[in-house]
Design a protein around this motif. Structure first.
Motif, PDB file in Angstrom:
ATOM      1  N   ASP A  66       5.896   5.263  -3.472  1.00  0.00           N
ATOM      2  CA  ASP A  66       5.791   4.534  -4.732  1.00  0.00           C
ATOM      3  C   ASP A  66       7.033   4.735  -5.587  1.00  0.00           C
ATOM      4  OD1 ASP A  66       4.470   2.848  -6.536  1.00  0.00           O
ATOM      5  OD2 ASP A  66       3.657   4.547  -7.650  1.00  0.00           O
ATOM      6  N   GLU A  67       7.583   3.624  -6.058  1.00  0.00           N
ATOM      7  CA  GLU A  67       8.770   3.591  -6.921  1.00  0.00           C
ATOM      8  C   GLU A  67      10.056   4.002  -6.201  1.00  0.00           C
ATOM      9  OE1 GLU A  67       8.874   2.416 -10.055  1.00  0.00           O
ATOM     10  OE2 GLU A  67       6.709   2.128 -10.246  1.00  0.00           O
ATOM     11  N   VAL A  68       9.966   4.215  -4.873  1.00  0.00           N
ATOM     12  CA  VAL A  68      11.168   4.569  -4.093  1.00  0.00           C
ATOM     13  C   VAL A  68      11.455   3.491  -3.059  1.00  0.00           C
ATOM     14  CG1 VAL A  68      12.235   6.254  -2.536  1.00  0.00           C
ATOM     15  CG2 VAL A  68      10.820   7.040  -4.459  1.00  0.00           C
ATOM     16  N   THR A  69      10.462   3.178  -2.218  1.00  0.00           N
ATOM     17  CA  THR A  69      10.640   2.145  -1.194  1.00  0.00           C
ATOM     18  C   THR A  69       9.788   0.916  -1.477  1.00  0.00           C
ATOM     19  OG1 THR A  69       8.912   3.072   0.205  1.00  0.00           O
ATOM     20  CG2 THR A  69      11.165   3.850   0.592  1.00  0.00           C
ATOM     21  N   GLY A  70       8.975   1.006  -2.491  1.00  0.00           N
ATOM     22  CA  GLY A  70       8.094  -0.096  -2.850  1.00  0.00           C
ATOM     23  C   GLY A  70       7.180   0.315  -3.982  1.00  0.00           C
ATOM     24  N   LEU A  71       6.165  -0.486  -4.192  1.00  0.00           N
ATOM     25  CA  LEU A  71       5.201  -0.214  -5.249  1.00  0.00           C
ATOM     26  C   LEU A  71       3.807  -0.126  -4.638  1.00  0.00           C
ATOM     27  CD1 LEU A  71       6.513  -2.760  -7.921  1.00  0.00           C
ATOM     28  CD2 LEU A  71       7.050  -0.314  -7.734  1.00  0.00           C
ATOM     29  N   LEU A  72       3.103   0.953  -4.939  1.00  0.00           N
ATOM     30  CA  LEU A  72       1.732   1.123  -4.476  1.00  0.00           C
ATOM     31  C   LEU A  72       0.779   0.820  -5.622  1.00  0.00           C
ATOM     32  CD1 LEU A  72       2.065   4.428  -2.414  1.00  0.00           C
ATOM     33  CD2 LEU A  72       1.737   2.114  -1.528  1.00  0.00           C
ATOM     34  N   VAL A  73      -0.293   0.137  -5.287  1.00  0.00           N
ATOM     35  CA  VAL A  73      -1.301  -0.205  -6.289  1.00  0.00           C
ATOM     36  C   VAL A  73      -2.655   0.311  -5.808  1.00  0.00           C
ATOM     37  CG1 VAL A  73      -0.039  -2.238  -7.080  1.00  0.00           C
ATOM     38  CG2 VAL A  73      -1.755  -2.485  -5.294  1.00  0.00           C
ATOM     39  N   PRO A  74      -3.571   0.554  -6.734  1.00  0.00           N
ATOM     40  CA  PRO A  74      -4.905   1.007  -6.324  1.00  0.00           C
ATOM     41  C   PRO A  74      -5.580  -0.050  -5.437  1.00  0.00           C
ATOM     42  CG  PRO A  74      -4.596   1.298  -8.690  1.00  0.00           C
ATOM     43  CD  PRO A  74      -3.432   0.487  -8.195  1.00  0.00           C
ATOM     44  N   PRO A  75      -6.365   0.402  -4.456  1.00  0.00           N
ATOM     45  CA  PRO A  75      -7.060  -0.543  -3.578  1.00  0.00           C
ATOM     46  C   PRO A  75      -7.960  -1.488  -4.372  1.00  0.00           C
ATOM     47  CG  PRO A  75      -7.368   1.721  -2.834  1.00  0.00           C
ATOM     48  CD  PRO A  75      -6.668   1.784  -4.142  1.00  0.00           C
ATOM     49  N   ARG A  76      -7.956  -2.744  -3.977  1.00  0.00           N
ATOM     50  CA  ARG A  76      -8.828  -3.790  -4.541  1.00  0.00           C
ATOM     51  C   ARG A  76      -8.625  -4.024  -6.036  1.00  0.00           C
ATOM     52  NH1 ARG A  76     -14.106  -1.912  -1.188  1.00  0.00           N
ATOM     53  NH2 ARG A  76     -13.383  -2.684   0.796  1.00  0.00           N
ATOM     54  N   ASP A  77      -7.457  -3.670  -6.546  1.00  0.00           N
ATOM     55  CA  ASP A  77      -7.157  -3.885  -7.966  1.00  0.00           C
ATOM     56  C   ASP A  77      -6.207  -5.080  -8.069  1.00  0.00           C
ATOM     57  OD1 ASP A  77      -6.338  -3.859 -10.616  1.00  0.00           O
ATOM     58  OD2 ASP A  77      -6.194  -1.666 -10.702  1.00  0.00           O
ATOM     59  N   THR A  78      -6.777  -6.254  -8.200  1.00  0.00           N
ATOM     60  CA  THR A  78      -5.969  -7.477  -8.202  1.00  0.00           C
ATOM     61  C   THR A  78      -5.051  -7.564  -9.410  1.00  0.00           C
ATOM     62  OG1 THR A  78      -7.804  -8.695  -9.197  1.00  0.00           O
ATOM     63  CG2 THR A  78      -7.588  -8.803  -6.799  1.00  0.00           C
ATOM     64  N   ASP A  79      -5.465  -7.012 -10.540  1.00  0.00           N
ATOM     65  CA  ASP A  79      -4.602  -7.022 -11.726  1.00  0.00           C
ATOM     66  C   ASP A  79      -3.364  -6.166 -11.496  1.00  0.00           C
ATOM     67  OD1 ASP A  79      -6.258  -8.730 -13.161  1.00  0.00           O
ATOM     68  OD2 ASP A  79      -7.392  -7.078 -14.062  1.00  0.00           O
ATOM     69  N   ALA A  80      -3.552  -4.985 -10.905  1.00  0.00           N
ATOM     70  CA  ALA A  80      -2.416  -4.110 -10.610  1.00  0.00           C
ATOM     71  C   ALA A  80      -1.498  -4.754  -9.568  1.00  0.00           C
ATOM     72  CB  ALA A  80      -2.900  -2.751 -10.122  1.00  0.00           C
ATOM     73  N   LEU A  81      -2.087  -5.436  -8.597  1.00  0.00           N
ATOM     74  CA  LEU A  81      -1.295  -6.125  -7.579  1.00  0.00           C
ATOM     75  C   LEU A  81      -0.441  -7.216  -8.221  1.00  0.00           C
ATOM     76  CD1 LEU A  81      -0.619  -6.573  -4.583  1.00  0.00           C
ATOM     77  CD2 LEU A  81      -2.602  -8.095  -4.467  1.00  0.00           C
ATOM     78  N   ARG A  82      -1.053  -8.025  -9.069  1.00  0.00           N
ATOM     79  CA  ARG A  82      -0.320  -9.085  -9.758  1.00  0.00           C
ATOM     80  C   ARG A  82       0.801  -8.502 -10.615  1.00  0.00           C
ATOM     81  NH1 ARG A  82      -3.669 -10.658 -13.599  1.00  0.00           N
ATOM     82  NH2 ARG A  82      -2.436  -9.574 -15.135  1.00  0.00           N
ATOM     83  N   THR A  83       0.511  -7.438 -11.343  1.00  0.00           N
ATOM     84  CA  THR A  83       1.507  -6.807 -12.203  1.00  0.00           C
ATOM     85  C   THR A  83       2.690  -6.287 -11.385  1.00  0.00           C
ATOM     86  OG1 THR A  83      -0.197  -6.203 -13.809  1.00  0.00           O
ATOM     87  CG2 THR A  83       1.871  -4.962 -13.886  1.00  0.00           C
ATOM     88  N   ALA A  84       2.407  -5.659 -10.248  1.00  0.00           N
ATOM     89  CA  ALA A  84       3.472  -5.124  -9.398  1.00  0.00           C
ATOM     90  C   ALA A  84       4.339  -6.243  -8.829  1.00  0.00           C
ATOM     91  CB  ALA A  84       2.872  -4.288  -8.270  1.00  0.00           C
ATOM     92  N   ILE A  85       3.713  -7.321  -8.382  1.00  0.00           N
ATOM     93  CA  ILE A  85       4.472  -8.451  -7.837  1.00  0.00           C
ATOM     94  C   ILE A  85       5.333  -9.079  -8.923  1.00  0.00           C
ATOM     95  CG2 ILE A  85       4.267 -10.776  -6.870  1.00  0.00           C
ATOM     96  CD1 ILE A  85       1.760  -9.742  -5.365  1.00  0.00           C
ATOM     97  N   GLU A  86       4.756  -9.292 -10.093  1.00  0.00           N
ATOM     98  CA  GLU A  86       5.522  -9.874 -11.201  1.00  0.00           C
ATOM     99  C   GLU A  86       6.679  -8.963 -11.606  1.00  0.00           C
ATOM    100  OE1 GLU A  86       2.487 -10.527 -14.138  1.00  0.00           O
ATOM    101  OE2 GLU A  86       1.962 -12.509 -13.325  1.00  0.00           O
ATOM    102  N   ARG A  87       6.430  -7.662 -11.576  1.00  0.00           N
ATOM    103  CA  ARG A  87       7.489  -6.716 -11.916  1.00  0.00           C
ATOM    104  C   ARG A  87       8.657  -6.826 -10.934  1.00  0.00           C
ATOM    105  NH1 ARG A  87       7.026  -0.300 -11.341  1.00  0.00           N
ATOM    106  NH2 ARG A  87       9.155   0.191 -11.980  1.00  0.00           N
ATOM    107  N   LEU A  88       8.353  -6.890  -9.650  1.00  0.00           N
ATOM    108  CA  LEU A  88       9.413  -7.027  -8.641  1.00  0.00           C
ATOM    109  C   LEU A  88      10.149  -8.355  -8.780  1.00  0.00           C
ATOM    110  CD1 LEU A  88       8.270  -5.665  -5.167  1.00  0.00           C
ATOM    111  CD2 LEU A  88      10.180  -4.921  -6.574  1.00  0.00           C
TER     112      LEU A  88
END
Length: 132
Positions: A66-88
């Protein structure tokens, strides 16, 4: 009559519980196959120098830092997934930094040379009777 109804009801509930357990086992097996496919996709993306957004589960925890080779999000957390994708998508420097680190991690850990060395080490340890 009441006793017969209770016995019939009990048999139905046992059947229902068994079916639910079987369905849950099928779902877990399906989730495991998906997780394995996700791990392979993550490793391939990393080999091409792409940062990875992944759920923090199973082998992905080992492959993606996490924060080194990619971004990890909590399982089944679609809001966190969306936020991580938008951040990238919104941060070119972050994509470049994570992508470069991902490529290096893939080269170090997932190359055929590394796989061969790890396999030989495991066989050598097994034959000598010592743990890896």
């Amino acid at each position: 009559v009441l006793l017969q109804q209770l016995q019939a009801n009990q048999a139905w509930w046992r059947f229902f519980a068994r079916r639910r357990l079987e369905r849950r086992q099928q779902m877990l097996q399906s989730e495991q196959r998906l997780a394995e496919a996700d791990l392979e996709a993550a490793r391939e993306a990393m080999a091409y120098g792409r940062p990875v957004v992944a759920s923090a589960v199973g082998g992905l925890l080992d492959a993606v830092e996490d924060e080194v080779t990619g971004l990890l999000v909590p399982p089944r957390d679609t809001d966190a997934l969306r936020t991580a994708i938008e951040r990238l998508l919104g941060d070119e420097e972050l994509r470049a930094r994570l992508g470069a680190a991902a490529r290096e991690r893939a080269r170090e850990r997932f190359s055929w040379e590394e796989a061969t060395a790890a396999t030989l080490a495991a066989y050598t340890a097994a034959l000598s009777g010592r743990p890896t």
